[in-house]
Design a protein around this motif. Structure first.
Motif, PDB file in Angstrom:
ATOM      1  N   TYR A  80       0.856  -1.181   0.000  1.00  0.00           N
ATOM      2  CA  TYR A  80       0.000   0.000   0.000  1.00  0.00           C
ATOM      3  C   TYR A  80       0.893   1.233   0.000  1.00  0.00           C
ATOM      4  O   TYR A  80       1.997   1.203   0.531  1.00  0.00           O
ATOM      5  N   PRO A  81       0.427   2.327  -0.597  1.00  0.00           N
ATOM      6  CA  PRO A  81       1.244   3.545  -0.617  1.00  0.00           C
ATOM      7  C   PRO A  81       1.748   3.909   0.776  1.00  0.00           C
ATOM      8  O   PRO A  81       1.017   3.893   1.749  1.00  0.00           O
ATOM      9  N   GLY A  82       3.035   4.195   0.822  1.00  0.00           N
ATOM     10  CA  GLY A  82       3.667   4.561   2.089  1.00  0.00           C
ATOM     11  C   GLY A  82       4.268   3.391   2.850  1.00  0.00           C
ATOM     12  O   GLY A  82       5.036   3.593   3.779  1.00  0.00           O
ATOM     13  N   ARG A  85       8.477   3.030   2.778  1.00  0.00           N
ATOM     14  CA  ARG A  85       9.314   4.203   3.071  1.00  0.00           C
ATOM     15  C   ARG A  85      10.562   3.704   3.785  1.00  0.00           C
ATOM     16  O   ARG A  85      10.588   3.535   4.997  1.00  0.00           O
ATOM     17  N   ASP A 116       8.301   8.415  -7.962  1.00  0.00           N
ATOM     18  CA  ASP A 116       6.975   8.110  -7.426  1.00  0.00           C
ATOM     19  C   ASP A 116       6.944   8.415  -5.934  1.00  0.00           C
ATOM     20  O   ASP A 116       7.588   7.744  -5.135  1.00  0.00           O
ATOM     21  N   ARG A 118       4.582   7.995  -3.839  1.00  0.00           N
ATOM     22  CA  ARG A 118       3.748   7.098  -3.031  1.00  0.00           C
ATOM     23  C   ARG A 118       4.584   6.125  -2.212  1.00  0.00           C
ATOM     24  O   ARG A 118       4.127   5.586  -1.219  1.00  0.00           O
ATOM     25  N   GLN A 119       5.785   5.856  -2.655  1.00  0.00           N
ATOM     26  CA  GLN A 119       6.698   4.931  -1.992  1.00  0.00           C
ATOM     27  C   GLN A 119       6.007   3.601  -1.684  1.00  0.00           C
ATOM     28  O   GLN A 119       6.017   3.117  -0.558  1.00  0.00           O
ATOM     29  N   ALA A 120       5.440   3.021  -2.720  1.00  0.00           N
ATOM     30  CA  ALA A 120       4.700   1.772  -2.561  1.00  0.00           C
ATOM     31  C   ALA A 120       5.426   0.573  -3.160  1.00  0.00           C
ATOM     32  O   ALA A 120       4.939  -0.541  -3.057  1.00  0.00           O
TER      33      ALA A 120
END
Length: 165
Positions: A80-82, A85, A116, A118-120
């Motif tokens: 999922y995005p995030g 990280r 990107d 979003r770091q997904a």
């Protein structure tokens, strides 16, 4: 005699139906990855894509594909995005019984992933692992600070090995 025969037939029918229902309820559905055309890095390429859950029940998508410019195998881990990280480079740990590997983090080589926000997703060099494997054995992936254990079944390892050739 007719009554007994009818009772026996009714009893056998109920047992058969019960067995059929139990069989359908408790048999695991077969799951398998398959190599399909997937859009990655702005183009359609053949890739093996599968969703898996780690031991904390988080879902991750694993996409294995060949880089078009040098035939190097890459494993993309998508959450999922995030979720990803992390400070790159961070190696992906792979365990299989007594053997273990550290896959190089090559995320920063992919300009689309670097840009990107979003770091997904993160990418790892899958080449050495596939070269070392002679069987489709189950693997366990771990990425420090992200997930502690993500089981990879043998059918997916087979797909990754098939991408090599």
């Amino acid at each position: 005699m007719k009554k007994i025969s009818k009772l026996i037939n009714n009893f056998l029918l109920r047992i058969s139906l019960s067995f059929l229902i139990l069989t359908l309820l408790f048999l695991p559905a077969k799951s398998y990855a398959e190599i399909t055309e997937t859009q990655i890095n702005g183009g359609l390429i053949e890739a093996s894509t599968e969703f898996l859950r780690d031991l904390d029940y988080e879902t991750w998508q694993l996409v294995a594909y060949k880089l078009s410019n040098n035939d190097k195998l890459v494993l993309r881990v998508i959450g999922y995005p995030g979720n990803l990280r992390i400070d790159h480079p961070l190696p992906l740990n792979v365990d299989s019984g007594r053997k273990n590997w550290k896959l190089d983090d090559i995320t920063l080589l992919n300009s689309e992933l670097v840009e990107d926000n979003r770091q997904a997703a993160a990418e790892f060099d899958l080449e050495q692992l596939i070269e070392d494997l002679s069987q489709n054995r189950p693997l366990r992936l771990s990425l420090e600070g992200v997930f502690s254990e993500l089981p990879v079944p043998p059918f997916l390892v087979k797909e990754w090995r098939n991408l090599k050739y």
